[in-house]
Design a protein around this motif. Structure first.
Motif, PDB file in Angstrom:
ATOM      1  N   TYR A 197      33.467  45.524  40.823  1.00 16.03           N
ATOM      2  CA  TYR A 197      34.851  45.875  40.391  1.00 16.03           C
ATOM      3  C   TYR A 197      35.298  47.036  40.702  1.00 16.03           C
ATOM      4  O   TYR A 197      36.038  47.112  41.269  1.00 16.03           O
ATOM      5  N   PHE A 198      34.432  48.046  39.694  1.00 16.89           N
ATOM      6  CA  PHE A 198      34.266  49.202  40.265  1.00 16.89           C
ATOM      7  C   PHE A 198      34.292  49.260  42.356  1.00 16.89           C
ATOM      8  O   PHE A 198      35.138  51.239  42.120  1.00 16.89           O
ATOM      9  N   LEU A 218      37.800  48.605  42.397  1.00 15.76           N
ATOM     10  CA  LEU A 218      38.591  50.166  42.242  1.00 15.76           C
ATOM     11  C   LEU A 218      38.582  50.713  42.718  1.00 15.76           C
ATOM     12  O   LEU A 218      39.778  52.141  42.349  1.00 15.76           O
ATOM     13  N   LEU A 219      37.919  51.770  42.712  1.00 16.41           N
ATOM     14  CA  LEU A 219      37.258  53.054  43.452  1.00 16.41           C
ATOM     15  C   LEU A 219      37.165  53.554  44.835  1.00 16.41           C
ATOM     16  O   LEU A 219      36.663  54.397  45.179  1.00 16.41           O
ATOM     17  N   GLY A 220      37.970  52.492  45.670  1.00 18.90           N
ATOM     18  CA  GLY A 220      37.921  52.649  47.126  1.00 18.90           C
ATOM     19  C   GLY A 220      36.629  52.733  47.245  1.00 18.90           C
ATOM     20  O   GLY A 220      36.660  52.571  48.765  1.00 18.90           O
ATOM     21  N   GLN A 253      31.073  46.605  48.159  1.00 18.25           N
ATOM     22  CA  GLN A 253      30.973  46.108  47.004  1.00 18.25           C
ATOM     23  C   GLN A 253      29.621  45.852  46.661  1.00 18.25           C
ATOM     24  O   GLN A 253      28.872  45.160  45.721  1.00 18.25           O
ATOM     25  N   ASP A 254      28.585  45.471  47.768  1.00 10.79           N
ATOM     26  CA  ASP A 254      27.508  43.622  47.836  1.00 10.79           C
ATOM     27  C   ASP A 254      26.822  45.190  47.844  1.00 10.79           C
ATOM     28  O   ASP A 254      25.758  44.513  46.581  1.00 10.79           O
ATOM     29  N   ILE A 298      36.588  46.280  30.108  1.00 10.14           N
ATOM     30  CA  ILE A 298      37.228  45.168  30.101  1.00 10.14           C
ATOM     31  C   ILE A 298      37.459  44.805  30.666  1.00 10.14           C
ATOM     32  O   ILE A 298      37.480  43.246  31.118  1.00 10.14           O
ATOM     33  N   LEU A 299      38.454  44.844  32.020  1.00  6.17           N
ATOM     34  CA  LEU A 299      38.830  44.138  32.622  1.00  6.17           C
ATOM     35  C   LEU A 299      37.958  43.883  33.592  1.00  6.17           C
ATOM     36  O   LEU A 299      37.919  43.068  34.179  1.00  6.17           O
ATOM     37  N   ALA A 300      36.978  44.487  34.208  1.00  9.66           N
ATOM     38  CA  ALA A 300      35.867  44.260  34.669  1.00  9.66           C
ATOM     39  C   ALA A 300      35.029  42.769  34.469  1.00  9.66           C
ATOM     40  O   ALA A 300      34.901  42.272  35.131  1.00  9.66           O
TER      41      ALA A 300
END
Length: 190
Positions: free
Chosen positions: A36-37, A40-42, A47-48, A177-179
């Motif tokens: 998620y982060f 969110l952070l570009g 992400q993997d 929380i959103l993550a």
């Protein structure tokens, strides 16, 4: 960032050293939170990598709690896992068990959210829904201030993590929380 291990291989390695459903759920929670982060952070293209680091960060904790973040490095090296992953997973033990400082944004996020996901998870379990889906910032902040609640979740580490990232604590908690909402269903499969 060198990603020389697949998600499936990382899961097999994790479950070789971890059997307790609590530890496996924590690993899945941190994996999803890290993914998620990354978005969110570009760092969407990484992400993997972020997810695998989240999945493996506590690889050694169940069997070697007194050598946490130390024994994991040796296990990962023995399995031929890249030094990027080894550094990243070990760095969440900075000033606790190792002197490997979080440097990359991803490492700072891991440092900040590892303890925080545990605290948020404990708050969620107190709710009738037992879920983060209806959890609000104010509920987490209230329990955050109650030091004997989820006492194993270091508020000092969470605070240092927010500081490393240059974020207000409220922002870190809200985004975490959103993550956790984004990956809650996957975590329940364990």
């Amino acid at each position: 960032m060198d990603l020389n291990i697949t998600r499936e291989q990382a899961w097999a390695l994790l479950t070789e050293y971890n059997k307790d459903p609590f530890h496996l759920k924590h690993a899945l929670t941190v994996e999803g939170t890290m993914r998620y982060f990354a978005k969110l952070l570009g760092f969407e293209e990484e992400q993997d990598f972020w997810g695998i680091v989240g999945l493996l960060h506590d690889l050694d904790f169940e069997l070697f709690p007194d050598e946490h973040c130390i024994r994991g490095q040796a296990i990962l090296r023995q399995k031929g896992v890249s030094e990027d992953i080894i550094h990243a997973t070990a760095s969440h033990g900075y000033q606790l068990t190792v002197d490997i400082k979080p440097e990359h944004t991803m490492e700072k996020v891991l440092y900040a959210v590892d303890e925080l996901t545990g605290l948020i998870g404990a708050v969620a379990l107190m709710r009738p829904s037992k879920s983060v889906q209806d959890l609000e910032l104010k509920s987490v902040k209230k329990k955050y201030k109650t030091l004997n609640f989820a006492a194993g979740c270091s508020r000092e580490v969470i605070g240092r993590g927010a500081e490393m990232l240059g974020w207000e604590l409220d922002y870190l908690i809200e985004q975490t929380i959103l993550a956790m909402r984004s990956c809650e269903d996957a975590v329940q499969t364990v």
